[in-house]
Design an enzyme around this catalytic site. Structure first.
Site, PDB file in Angstrom:
ATOM      1  N   HIS A  87      44.898  36.536  43.396  1.00 53.82           N
ATOM      2  CA  HIS A  87      44.474  37.791  44.033  1.00 53.82           C
ATOM      3  C   HIS A  87      45.581  38.847  43.916  1.00 53.82           C
ATOM      4  O   HIS A  87      45.306  40.024  43.693  1.00 53.82           O
ATOM      5  CB  HIS A  87      44.201  37.563  45.524  1.00 53.82           C
ATOM      6  CG  HIS A  87      43.086  36.624  45.816  1.00 53.82           C
ATOM      7  ND1 HIS A  87      43.281  35.453  46.498  1.00 53.82           N
ATOM      8  CD2 HIS A  87      41.765  36.678  45.536  1.00 53.82           C
ATOM      9  CE1 HIS A  87      42.124  34.822  46.644  1.00 53.82           C
ATOM     10  NE2 HIS A  87      41.191  35.536  46.054  1.00 53.82           N
TER      11      HIS A  87
ATOM     12  N   GLY B  96      39.366  36.589  50.894  1.00 55.88           N
ATOM     13  CA  GLY B  96      40.585  36.345  51.664  1.00 55.88           C
ATOM     14  C   GLY B  96      41.283  35.066  51.281  1.00 55.88           C
ATOM     15  O   GLY B  96      41.011  34.476  50.238  1.00 55.88           O
TER      16      GLY B  96
END
Ligand code: PAF
Length: 286
Positions: free
Chosen positions: A37, A31
């Protein structure tokens, strides 16, 4: 975008998708998503027709005294970014879903995990391979995407996938950098403004070494000295390791060739930063 927290529900969902002929792409993360990402998710979107993003701050890969409790978490922000990039399923299990009471099974890759980051973070890669193996059995992906910033992690996951005959294609994507060269990382948010300025020394040092190799230098000792000198000009930098290794077995190389990777880990104040690069121009990965 669907959000699933239950392991059983996630596995059912993916088994049904596979049975229906869908190609599943998985991007495993802890996360606090950044552009690195997002590059994995965009590529995953291209490679699969069911794109799964896992968000799980995995306790088994953190050692005692490491930053598990303060690791940045932003589920609302991550969900919004995931939705925008076209994620189909956000899998965000709790610790008790992944490691229920009585949990006792771990995956360990030997050799590759005892060097570099593994030398000062005992048990770290065992936690990584355990959780990634579990994610593979839960999500049943055809393809899984990882960033090359964690070069050793990627090598270890490739080894595990091959050794355990896991039917997953492992894809590594280039490091995404800030404008000044700092490799993107969720942990960059820990840096004070002064440390952030000094953190550019890692990518600067890599650029110096790559420049020297382009000029004909192939002696690891000379290159490592140059890298150390650049980083040690920063008052808050403490080198954990600086090595030039063979990309396949992560052992030190006697001279620099196309398989040689420069790998660095540096404490900048309380924050541990890593970076790496192949040393030959044409093999540049970022
Ligand atoms: O690279 C990471 O964020 C983690 O190590 C991973 C692969 C998601 C496993 O927890």
């Amino acid at each position: 975008m669907e959000r699933i927290e239950s392991v059983a529900q996630m596995q059912r969902h993916c088994l049904e998708a596979r049975a229906g002929g869908r190609r599943i792409a998985l991007v495993p993360t802890m996360g606090c998503l950044h552009e690195g990402h997002l590059s994995l998710l965009r590529e995953g979107r291209r490679r699969g027709d069911l794109l799964v993003l896992s968000l799980f701050v995995n306790p088994t890969q953190f050692g005692a005294g490491e930053d598990l409790d303060r690791y940045p978490r932003d589920l609302a922000g991550d969900s919004e970014q995931a939705r925008r990039v076209g994620v189909d399923v956000l899998f965000a299990p709790s610790v008790s879903q992944m490691y229920p009471s009585g949990y006792a099974s771990y995956v360990n890759v030997e050799g590759l995990t005892e060097v570099l980051c593994g030398a000062n973070r005992p048990g770290h890669f065992r936690g990584v391979t355990t959780v990634v193996c579990k994610l593979f059995t839960i999500v049943q992906p055809h393809v899984a995407l990882f960033g090359l910033k964690d070069f050793q992690q990627l090598a270890v996951i490739q080894r595990m996938t091959a050794d355990l005959n896991l039917p997953v294609e492992i894809v590594g994507l280039p490091i995404v950098r800030e404008a000044d060269g700092l490799a993107m990382s969720s942990r960059n948010s820990y840096l004070s403004p002064a440390e952030r300025r000094q953190a550019v020394s890692l990518s600067d040092a890599i650029a110096l070494a790559r420049g020297a190799v382009a000029g004909g230098e192939t002696r690891p000792d000379a290159l490592l000295q140059m890298v150390r000198r650049r980083i040690e000009t920063e008052p808050d930098a403490v080198i954990d390791y600086v090595r030039i290794c063979d990309a396949g077995n992560l052992q030190d190389v006697p001279y620099v060739d196309r398989k040689a990777v420069l790998l660095l880990a540096v404490h900048m104040g309380k924050t541990r930063l890593i970076d790496n690069s192949y040393l030959f121009e044409e093999d540049c990965l970022s």
